[in-house]
Write an enzyme that holds these catalytic residues in place. Sequence first.
Site, PDB file in Angstrom:
ATOM      1  N   SER A  47       0.869  -1.348  -0.147  1.00 52.60           N
ATOM      2  CA  SER A  47      -0.070   0.133  -0.089  1.00 52.60           C
ATOM      3  C   SER A  47       0.964   1.418   0.025  1.00 52.60           C
ATOM      4  CB  SER A  47      -1.027  -0.073   1.244  1.00 52.60           C
ATOM      5  OG  SER A  47      -0.195   0.178   2.269  1.00 52.60           O
ATOM      6  N   LYS A  91      -0.261   5.151   6.389  1.00 58.34           N
ATOM      7  CA  LYS A  91      -0.751   5.981   5.154  1.00 58.34           C
ATOM      8  C   LYS A  91      -0.245   7.314   4.994  1.00 58.34           C
ATOM      9  CE  LYS A  91      -3.175   2.237   4.474  1.00 58.34           C
ATOM     10  NZ  LYS A  91      -2.968   1.389   3.669  1.00 58.34           N
TER      11      LYS A  91
END
Length: 174
Positions: A47, A91
């Site tokens: 990710s 993130k």
Amino acid sequence: MVLRKLWHHRSIVREAWHRTMAVANFLCGLHVTNTYLCTAALAYGPSMLPTFNLTGDLFLAERLSTRFDKVRPGDVVLVRSPEDPRKLIVKRLLGMEGDSVTYVVDPKNSSRCDTVVVPKGHVWIEGDNIYASRDSRQVGPVPYSLLEGKAFCKIWPPKEFGFLGQSGMKNPDL
């Protein structure tokens, strides 16, 4: 009788007590540092490619920025997972409350975009690799209270040791 034996060994008992207290103080300091100041964390998986490697990178995250509202779009943040509170995820922060964020809804199958306004008390997070990231595009805006820290330094692998910038930021105009 036992007290008399202890009295003869008081220097040993005293040294053992001092060493025990030194270890206890060290562990308390380590706990306070890890909980409130800075922590080490592991980022692995696809990710956050290319910021972090697929096989895993160790990084440092400081915890003061989130407590004093000093995180900004473009920062890499450590977040308590909104889907599994036992997990921490990494993130990139793309929007703060009140920001309009335009995102690709399903980048694997179409180029259709949608725009949302991040609600009060929330942030918008996405992985740098939008093709393989579970983030705000699927779960929606994330409560600000789930932010645990801001990543600032990659420490493993050694050849990539250094400070993290906003180089992987998707939209430099934010």
